[in-house]
Design a protein around this motif. Structure first.
Motif, PDB file in Angstrom:
ATOM      1  N   LEU A  11       0.818  -6.061  -8.363  1.00 20.48           N
ATOM      2  CA  LEU A  11      -0.333  -5.703  -7.545  1.00 20.48           C
ATOM      3  C   LEU A  11      -0.495  -6.648  -6.372  1.00 20.48           C
ATOM      4  O   LEU A  11       0.097  -7.733  -6.325  1.00 20.48           O
ATOM      5  CB  LEU A  11      -1.593  -5.640  -8.413  1.00 20.48           C
ATOM      6  CG  LEU A  11      -2.012  -6.896  -9.175  1.00 20.48           C
ATOM      7  CD1 LEU A  11      -3.094  -7.622  -8.418  1.00 20.48           C
ATOM      8  CD2 LEU A  11      -2.494  -6.506 -10.560  1.00 20.48           C
ATOM      9  N   GLY A  12      -1.294  -6.212  -5.417  1.00 20.46           N
ATOM     10  CA  GLY A  12      -1.522  -6.998  -4.208  1.00 20.46           C
ATOM     11  C   GLY A  12      -1.830  -6.074  -3.058  1.00 20.46           C
ATOM     12  O   GLY A  12      -1.795  -4.841  -3.201  1.00 20.46           O
ATOM     13  N   PHE A  13      -2.100  -6.662  -1.909  1.00 24.45           N
ATOM     14  CA  PHE A  13      -2.519  -5.886  -0.748  1.00 24.45           C
ATOM     15  C   PHE A  13      -1.397  -4.954  -0.271  1.00 24.45           C
ATOM     16  O   PHE A  13      -0.221  -5.172  -0.581  1.00 24.45           O
ATOM     17  CB  PHE A  13      -2.891  -6.847   0.392  1.00 24.45           C
ATOM     18  CG  PHE A  13      -3.889  -6.258   1.338  1.00 24.45           C
ATOM     19  CD1 PHE A  13      -5.247  -6.311   1.066  1.00 24.45           C
ATOM     20  CD2 PHE A  13      -3.473  -5.624   2.504  1.00 24.45           C
ATOM     21  CE1 PHE A  13      -6.171  -5.741   1.931  1.00 24.45           C
ATOM     22  CE2 PHE A  13      -4.386  -5.051   3.371  1.00 24.45           C
ATOM     23  CZ  PHE A  13      -5.736  -5.119   3.096  1.00 24.45           C
ATOM     24  N   MET A  14      -1.772  -3.919   0.490  1.00 27.50           N
ATOM     25  CA  MET A  14      -0.768  -3.044   1.116  1.00 27.50           C
ATOM     26  C   MET A  14       0.261  -3.920   1.828  1.00 27.50           C
ATOM     27  O   MET A  14      -0.097  -4.910   2.460  1.00 27.50           O
ATOM     28  CB  MET A  14      -1.434  -2.161   2.189  1.00 27.50           C
ATOM     29  CG  MET A  14      -2.344  -1.106   1.672  1.00 27.50           C
ATOM     30  SD  MET A  14      -3.176  -0.231   3.043  1.00 27.50           S
ATOM     31  CE  MET A  14      -4.730  -1.116   3.132  1.00 27.50           C
ATOM     32  N   GLY A  15       1.516  -3.544   1.724  1.00 28.36           N
ATOM     33  CA  GLY A  15       2.547  -4.252   2.488  1.00 28.36           C
ATOM     34  C   GLY A  15       3.098  -5.498   1.824  1.00 28.36           C
ATOM     35  O   GLY A  15       3.934  -6.181   2.408  1.00 28.36           O
ATOM     36  N   CYS A  16       2.671  -5.802   0.595  1.00 30.66           N
ATOM     37  CA  CYS A  16       3.179  -7.037  -0.029  1.00 30.66           C
ATOM     38  C   CYS A  16       4.510  -6.804  -0.748  1.00 30.66           C
ATOM     39  O   CYS A  16       5.097  -7.738  -1.268  1.00 30.66           O
ATOM     40  CB  CYS A  16       2.142  -7.662  -0.969  1.00 30.66           C
ATOM     41  SG  CYS A  16       1.903  -6.734  -2.482  1.00 30.66           S
ATOM     42  N   GLY A  17       4.986  -5.557  -0.770  1.00 31.28           N
ATOM     43  CA  GLY A  17       6.333  -5.301  -1.290  1.00 31.28           C
ATOM     44  C   GLY A  17       6.387  -4.926  -2.767  1.00 31.28           C
ATOM     45  O   GLY A  17       7.426  -5.076  -3.413  1.00 31.28           O
ATOM     46  N   LYS A  18       5.279  -4.404  -3.294  1.00 33.44           N
ATOM     47  CA  LYS A  18       5.221  -4.061  -4.732  1.00 33.44           C
ATOM     48  C   LYS A  18       6.285  -3.036  -5.130  1.00 33.44           C
ATOM     49  O   LYS A  18       6.962  -3.197  -6.146  1.00 33.44           O
ATOM     50  CB  LYS A  18       3.824  -3.481  -5.079  1.00 33.44           C
ATOM     51  CG  LYS A  18       2.695  -4.458  -4.896  1.00 33.44           C
ATOM     52  CD  LYS A  18       1.355  -3.741  -4.746  1.00 33.44           C
ATOM     53  CE  LYS A  18       1.304  -2.951  -3.492  1.00 33.44           C
ATOM     54  NZ  LYS A  18       0.034  -2.764  -2.832  1.00 33.44           N
ATOM     55  N   SER A  19       6.432  -1.990  -4.328  1.00 31.20           N
ATOM     56  CA  SER A  19       7.362  -0.912  -4.712  1.00 31.20           C
ATOM     57  C   SER A  19       8.816  -1.367  -4.615  1.00 31.20           C
ATOM     58  O   SER A  19       9.609  -1.116  -5.537  1.00 31.20           O
ATOM     59  CB  SER A  19       7.170   0.320  -3.826  1.00 31.20           C
ATOM     60  OG  SER A  19       5.848   0.756  -3.927  1.00 31.20           O
ATOM     61  N   THR A  20       9.151  -2.044  -3.528  1.00 35.39           N
ATOM     62  CA  THR A  20      10.537  -2.502  -3.343  1.00 35.39           C
ATOM     63  C   THR A  20      10.918  -3.458  -4.465  1.00 35.39           C
ATOM     64  O   THR A  20      11.955  -3.315  -5.118  1.00 35.39           O
ATOM     65  CB  THR A  20      10.666  -3.223  -1.977  1.00 35.39           C
ATOM     66  OG1 THR A  20      10.119  -2.365  -0.993  1.00 35.39           O
ATOM     67  CG2 THR A  20      12.084  -3.563  -1.655  1.00 35.39           C
ATOM     68  N   LEU A  21      10.045  -4.433  -4.706  1.00 34.97           N
ATOM     69  CA  LEU A  21      10.318  -5.424  -5.742  1.00 34.97           C
ATOM     70  C   LEU A  21      10.316  -4.763  -7.125  1.00 34.97           C
ATOM     71  O   LEU A  21      11.163  -5.072  -7.972  1.00 34.97           O
ATOM     72  CB  LEU A  21       9.251  -6.524  -5.682  1.00 34.97           C
ATOM     73  CG  LEU A  21       9.510  -7.731  -6.553  1.00 34.97           C
ATOM     74  CD1 LEU A  21      10.625  -8.582  -5.948  1.00 34.97           C
ATOM     75  CD2 LEU A  21       8.247  -8.573  -6.682  1.00 34.97           C
ATOM     76  N   GLY A  22       9.381  -3.857  -7.340  1.00 34.09           N
ATOM     77  CA  GLY A  22       9.255  -3.184  -8.643  1.00 34.09           C
ATOM     78  C   GLY A  22      10.525  -2.441  -9.018  1.00 34.09           C
ATOM     79  O   GLY A  22      10.996  -2.535 -10.154  1.00 34.09           O
ATOM     80  N   LYS A  23      11.106  -1.732  -8.040  1.00 33.18           N
ATOM     81  CA  LYS A  23      12.342  -0.982  -8.309  1.00 33.18           C
ATOM     82  C   LYS A  23      13.467  -1.935  -8.680  1.00 33.18           C
ATOM     83  O   LYS A  23      14.209  -1.700  -9.629  1.00 33.18           O
ATOM     84  CB  LYS A  23      12.754  -0.206  -7.041  1.00 33.18           C
ATOM     85  CG  LYS A  23      12.134   1.171  -6.960  1.00 33.18           C
ATOM     86  CD  LYS A  23      12.627   1.888  -5.708  1.00 33.18           C
ATOM     87  CE  LYS A  23      11.439   2.589  -5.059  1.00 33.18           C
ATOM     88  NZ  LYS A  23      11.581   2.854  -3.653  1.00 33.18           N
ATOM     89  N   LYS A  24      13.594  -3.033  -7.937  1.00 39.11           N
ATOM     90  CA  LYS A  24      14.672  -4.001  -8.204  1.00 39.11           C
ATOM     91  C   LYS A  24      14.484  -4.657  -9.567  1.00 39.11           C
ATOM     92  O   LYS A  24      15.424  -4.856 -10.332  1.00 39.11           O
ATOM     93  CB  LYS A  24      14.683  -5.084  -7.121  1.00 39.11           C
ATOM     94  CG  LYS A  24      15.140  -4.587  -5.774  1.00 39.11           C
ATOM     95  CD  LYS A  24      15.256  -5.771  -4.820  1.00 39.11           C
ATOM     96  CE  LYS A  24      15.510  -5.309  -3.396  1.00 39.11           C
ATOM     97  NZ  LYS A  24      15.178  -6.342  -2.411  1.00 39.11           N
ATOM     98  N   LEU A  25      13.244  -4.989  -9.862  1.00 37.92           N
ATOM     99  CA  LEU A  25      12.916  -5.651 -11.124  1.00 37.92           C
ATOM    100  C   LEU A  25      13.198  -4.717 -12.312  1.00 37.92           C
ATOM    101  O   LEU A  25      13.762  -5.127 -13.329  1.00 37.92           O
ATOM    102  CB  LEU A  25      11.438  -6.032 -11.076  1.00 37.92           C
ATOM    103  CG  LEU A  25      10.918  -7.119 -11.978  1.00 37.92           C
ATOM    104  CD1 LEU A  25      11.690  -8.408 -11.787  1.00 37.92           C
ATOM    105  CD2 LEU A  25       9.425  -7.371 -11.672  1.00 37.92           C
ATOM    106  N   ALA A  26      12.819  -3.459 -12.154  1.00 43.70           N
ATOM    107  CA  ALA A  26      13.036  -2.473 -13.217  1.00 43.70           C
ATOM    108  C   ALA A  26      14.532  -2.320 -13.465  1.00 43.70           C
ATOM    109  O   ALA A  26      14.990  -2.247 -14.611  1.00 43.70           O
ATOM    110  CB  ALA A  26      12.419  -1.132 -12.818  1.00 43.70           C
TER     111      ALA A  26
END
Ligand code: S3P
Length: 174
Positions: A11-26
């Motif tokens: 979680l975090g503000f818009m633009g902090c990279g949650k989706s990009t990082l989440g995919k890599k982490l998964a």
């Protein structure tokens, strides 16, 4: 915490990279990945922009909480990238913390504004803002939202948060 039996919330503000990082982490952990905004769009068959336009923010927040609860009800190991506002409405942040490990990806307003300036069109809350307006808007909203974000179990702060940083922190806290 056992990393082979877990639910992780970015979680975090818009633009902090949650989706990009989440995919890599998964990918790295072999977990399922959910992007909460994408789940909402699939459910309603509308873009986030159109949901805000035709149904309004209040209805969006309702859909957001409903979709979050759907994900929470799944038993698998997973990583969820939450929309920037998701932890700040209803009981969402408490539900998240009862279910697994929340991680706040923390950046200041200057960095967020430069990350968002070319990625604002699909984000209805900032789509029409100039760069100057964007920094002030982020600073103000961040002040309101950090009370929720800072309830996260882990906080990662930096200029370029990496998958390795997150996994190291997860293992250290397991
Ligand atoms: C929002 C963030 C967006 C999306 C919607 C509202 C917010 O997600 O949920 O536009 O209130 O901060 P991202 O954080 O993935 O941009």
């Amino acid at each position: 915490m056992k990393l082979n039996q877990h639910k992780i919330f970015l979680l975090g503000f818009m633009g902090c990279g949650k989706s990009t990082l989440g995919k890599k982490l998964a990918n790295k952990l072999g977990f399922q990945f959910f992007d909460l905004d994408k789940c909402i769009e699939e459910k309603v068959q509308m873009s986030i922009t159109d949901i805000f336009k035709t149904k309004g923010e209040e209805q969006f927040r309702k859909l957001e909480s409903e979709e979050l609860i759907n994900i929470l009800n799944s038993n698998d190991n997973y990583i969820v990238a939450l929309g920037g506002g998701a932890p700040c409405f209803n009981e969402n942040m408490d539900l998240i913390n009862k279910s697994g490990t929340s991680i706040y990806l923390k950046y200041n307003e200057g960095i967020l504004a430069s990350r968002l300036i070319n990625a604002k069109a699909e984000r209805p809350l900032i789509a029409n803002k100039t760069k100057e307006e964007l920094i002030d808007f982020i600073a103000e909203l961040l002040k309101e939202r950090e009370q929720y974000y800072l309830k996260s179990k882990l906080v990662i702060e930096g200029t370029n948060i990496t998958v390795n940083q997150v996994t190291d922190l997860l293992f250290k806290n397991s």
